[in-house]
Design an enzyme around this catalytic site. Structure first.
Site, short mmCIF file in Angstrom:
data_model
loop_
_atom_site.label_atom_id
_atom_site.label_comp_id
_atom_site.label_asym_id
_atom_site.label_seq_id
_atom_site.Cartn_x
_atom_site.Cartn_y
_atom_site.Cartn_z
N TYR A 67 40.17 44.83 37.13
CA TYR A 67 39.00 44.30 36.65
C TYR A 67 38.50 44.96 35.55
O TYR A 67 38.49 45.67 35.44
CB TYR A 67 37.25 43.90 37.82
CG TYR A 67 38.21 42.89 39.30
CD1 TYR A 67 38.50 41.86 38.64
CD2 TYR A 67 38.18 43.77 39.87
CE1 TYR A 67 38.94 40.55 39.93
CE2 TYR A 67 38.20 42.93 40.92
CZ TYR A 67 38.49 41.12 40.97
OH TYR A 67 38.74 41.07 42.30
N PHE A 78 42.10 43.01 44.03
CA PHE A 78 41.28 41.99 44.02
C PHE A 78 39.85 42.34 44.60
O PHE A 78 38.73 42.49 44.69
CB PHE A 78 41.60 41.45 44.96
CG PHE A 78 42.84 40.19 44.34
CD1 PHE A 78 42.58 39.15 43.62
CD2 PHE A 78 44.32 40.62 44.69
CE1 PHE A 78 44.08 38.48 43.22
CE2 PHE A 78 45.21 39.81 44.42
CZ PHE A 78 45.06 38.79 43.35
N HIS A 187 48.19 32.09 43.53
CA HIS A 187 46.91 32.57 42.98
C HIS A 187 46.10 32.79 43.57
O HIS A 187 45.17 31.33 43.41
CB HIS A 187 46.69 32.89 41.17
CG HIS A 187 46.21 34.20 41.20
ND1 HIS A 187 45.00 34.67 40.93
CD2 HIS A 187 46.62 35.74 40.97
CE1 HIS A 187 44.16 35.25 40.56
NE2 HIS A 187 45.17 36.22 40.57
#
Length: 221
Positions: A67, A78, A187
């Site tokens: 991120y 994640f 995804h």
């Protein structure tokens, strides 16, 4: 700081650390961290390896980039740091967990608890500039993480690989599917999930069913 610290990974990947591409990659990363704001913080670049040692790996989940928002990335794909709002993909992961195993949505998006149980949460690219998605792609990280996947495939047996989305499926070319249990789906991003390519995959229950059949402890998701 710029290689995994645990001895199990140092042993398996020592040859990789000596290759010209890896030395060039680390030189680039050091320069970026010295002159740009990058994520995750430098001590967390290899967090996936430091939480989940080579000899403990049971499951591998492959992500793409960390991120790139402030305070989000913690070195596990994640996953976000405690107290950070869940990104859309993580929300969809937790929704699938709720449907699949009736696990309530957790209060934290920090997935260290998975990593500590043998889930390698591996991004294909381990670093990124703030607010610049993909900014550290094609610098060498992909070669390194391909080598990691190949080492796991060659030197271990009965690993569960969860390949979510087209990018992860391409990384799966390094996996010996005769030795390992490979599950593929779309995804968890809204773009994919809203097209019916994510929800209902049951990867979490399927993983635990497989682990149980080979006498391994199930993951407490």
């Amino acid at each position: 700081m710029f290689t995994p610290t645990h001895a199990s990974w140092q042993k398996v990947l020592s040859d990789e650390f000596e290759k010209p591409y890896f030395k060039s990659l680390i030189s680039f990363v050091k320069d970026e961290y010295a002159n740009q704001r990058c994520f995750p913080i430098s001590n967390d670049i290899f967090a996936a390896f430091n939480y989940c040692h080579f000899d403990k790996v049971k499951v591998v989940i492959i992500g793409q980039d960390p991120y790139h928002g402030l305070g989000q990335a913690n070195g596990l794909c994640f996953s976000v740091n405690d107290g950070i709002a869940f990104p859309p993909s993580l929300i969809n992961i937790f929704k699938e967990l709720k449907t699949d195993l009736d696990i309530p949505i957790p209060i934290t998006g920090n997935l260290e608890r998975w990593a500590n149980q043998g889930v390698l949460l591996l991004n294909a690219t381990l670093t990124v500039r703030q607010s610049e998605a993909g900014s550290h792609q094609n610098k060498g990280w992909e070669l390194f993480t391909d080598a990691v996947i190949q080492k796991i495939s060659e030197e271990k047996e009965n690993i569960v690989f969860l390949l979510w989305g087209g990018f992860a499926k391409k990384k799966g070319a390094k996996i010996d599917k005769d030795k390992h249990y490979v599950l593929e789906t779309g995804h968890p991003s809204p773009l994919s999930a809203n097209r019916g390519l994510w929800f209902g995959n049951q990867h979490f229950s399927k993983t635990n069913q497989y682990l149980k059949t080979i006498g391994q402890k199930e993951i407490i998701w």
